[in-house]
Scaffold this motif. Structure first.
Motif, PDB file in Angstrom:
ATOM      1  N   THR A  56       7.175  30.130 -28.345  1.00  0.00           N
ATOM      2  CA  THR A  56       6.711  31.482 -28.414  1.00  0.00           C
ATOM      3  C   THR A  56       7.435  32.796 -27.976  1.00  0.00           C
ATOM      4  OG1 THR A  56       4.768  30.360 -27.446  1.00  0.00           O
ATOM      5  CG2 THR A  56       4.903  32.742 -27.048  1.00  0.00           C
ATOM      6  N   MET A  57       8.574  32.325 -27.119  1.00  0.00           N
ATOM      7  CA  MET A  57       9.736  33.486 -27.021  1.00  0.00           C
ATOM      8  C   MET A  57      10.199  33.971 -27.919  1.00  0.00           C
ATOM      9  SD  MET A  57      12.648  33.465 -24.086  1.00  0.00           S
ATOM     10  CE  MET A  57      13.306  32.026 -24.686  1.00  0.00           C
ATOM     11  N   THR A  58      10.610  32.732 -28.784  1.00  0.00           N
ATOM     12  CA  THR A  58      11.636  33.286 -29.969  1.00  0.00           C
ATOM     13  C   THR A  58      10.480  34.148 -31.012  1.00  0.00           C
ATOM     14  OG1 THR A  58      12.728  31.195 -29.995  1.00  0.00           O
ATOM     15  CG2 THR A  58      12.391  32.324 -32.076  1.00  0.00           C
ATOM     16  N   ARG A  59       9.418  33.851 -31.168  1.00  0.00           N
ATOM     17  CA  ARG A  59       8.468  34.545 -32.078  1.00  0.00           C
ATOM     18  C   ARG A  59       8.290  35.898 -31.617  1.00  0.00           C
ATOM     19  NH1 ARG A  59       5.254  33.109 -35.675  1.00  0.00           N
ATOM     20  NH2 ARG A  59       5.275  30.733 -35.325  1.00  0.00           N
ATOM     21  N   GLU A  60       8.224  36.131 -30.239  1.00  0.00           N
ATOM     22  CA  GLU A  60       7.917  37.482 -29.548  1.00  0.00           C
ATOM     23  C   GLU A  60       9.208  38.288 -29.779  1.00  0.00           C
ATOM     24  OE1 GLU A  60       5.061  38.814 -28.623  1.00  0.00           O
ATOM     25  OE2 GLU A  60       3.950  36.697 -29.446  1.00  0.00           O
TER      26      GLU A  60
ATOM     27  N   ILE B  88      15.123  29.035 -36.012  1.00  0.00           N
ATOM     28  CA  ILE B  88      15.690  29.593 -34.634  1.00  0.00           C
ATOM     29  C   ILE B  88      15.465  28.466 -33.493  1.00  0.00           C
ATOM     30  CG2 ILE B  88      16.081  31.498 -33.049  1.00  0.00           C
ATOM     31  CD1 ILE B  88      15.739  33.172 -35.656  1.00  0.00           C
ATOM     32  N   ALA B  89      14.094  28.621 -33.154  1.00  0.00           N
ATOM     33  CA  ALA B  89      13.528  27.840 -32.211  1.00  0.00           C
ATOM     34  C   ALA B  89      14.005  26.511 -31.872  1.00  0.00           C
ATOM     35  CB  ALA B  89      12.093  27.826 -32.171  1.00  0.00           C
ATOM     36  N   LYS B  90      13.951  25.792 -33.312  1.00  0.00           N
ATOM     37  CA  LYS B  90      14.462  24.426 -33.385  1.00  0.00           C
ATOM     38  C   LYS B  90      15.824  24.345 -33.015  1.00  0.00           C
ATOM     39  CE  LYS B  90      11.230  22.039 -36.758  1.00  0.00           C
ATOM     40  NZ  LYS B  90      11.233  21.512 -38.126  1.00  0.00           N
ATOM     41  N   PHE B  91      16.797  25.291 -33.340  1.00  0.00           N
ATOM     42  CA  PHE B  91      18.213  25.451 -33.022  1.00  0.00           C
ATOM     43  C   PHE B  91      18.309  25.513 -31.411  1.00  0.00           C
ATOM     44  CE2 PHE B  91      22.046  27.690 -32.426  1.00  0.00           C
ATOM     45  CZ  PHE B  91      23.016  26.920 -32.980  1.00  0.00           C
TER      46      PHE B  91
END
Length: 226
Positions: free
Chosen positions: A109-113, A212-215
């Motif tokens: 969620t943080m990555t998305r925001e 990005i989130a997976k990384f």
């Protein structure tokens, strides 16, 4: 019906006009700082872009550094309004530092925001890269200091203590890693557009956020907690 005294009406009008004028000047300043960086930007150029004379800019903001400070402050406050409420709400989850699934969802969620905010505010992103190129010299002079790492640092310390983060990972690097992976990805996209496709494609946006989130997740979380 209660009538507003003429003096009060005029005062309200002046206040509104001042706020509107400041907003126009800040828009122009943000554009100039984004294109030229702080060092090369000139008040004359900002005055021309805004349509107001530079004496008014000095009256409202003091000097170039004062104007730059307000540009950064406004962008940071907009970011807080857009992403801060979502992230703050997630941080209230009492299971966040004990439940690997909750922590992983938080990263996603943080990555998305963050990604969404920076993608939609490209001038602020450019300002950040100008600062990096100039070794953050101006950033470290401004009176307004955006605090975008303290909460994340404290979260990472607690998550590591509970075995969610890798034991060989420095929690202080958590917010730095997240922010830099996101900003560097967006900034580099146009260079590799022939391979990746267009950044403004909804499908590419979703795929990029996921990658990005997976990384981050597989880089910082304890393998046994995944």
């Amino acid at each position: 019906m209660e009538l507003i005294a003429p003096t009060e009406s005029k005062k309200s009008s002046r206040t509104y006009d001042a706020a509107r004028t400041k907003g126009i000047i800040l828009d122009a300043a943000e554009e100039v700082f984004a294109e030229l960086g702080y060092s090369a930007a000139r008040i004359d150029g900002i005055a021309k872009a805004s349509g107001y004379n530079k004496s008014l800019i000095y009256q409202y903001f003091g000097d170039k550094l004062g104007l730059y400070t307000e540009v950064v402050k406004r962008a940071d406050q907009i970011g807080d309004q857009i992403t801060g409420s979502v992230i703050t709400e997630l941080l209230k989850n009492e299971h966040l530092i004990t439940d690997p699934i909750a922590f992983r969802q938080f990263i996603e969620t943080m990555t998305r925001e963050m990604y969404g905010f920076l993608l939609e505010h490209p001038r602020y992103l450019k300002i950040l890269f100008w600062e990096a190129a100039e070794e953050w010299k101006t950033w470290n002079q401004i009176t307004y200091r955006p605090d975008d790492i303290t909460q994340l640092h404290e979260l990472a310390i607690a998550a590591k203590r509970n075995g969610i983060l890798r034991q060989d990972f420095d929690p202080a690097m958590f917010p730095i890693l997240v922010m830099n992976v996101i900003t560097a990805t967006i900034q580099s996209f146009s260079r590799y557009e022939n391979v990746l496709g267009k950044l403004d494609s909804p499908q590419m946006r979703e795929r990029t956020i996921e990658q990005i989130a997976k990384f981050v997740i597989y880089g910082v979380m304890e393998p046994s907690s995944l």
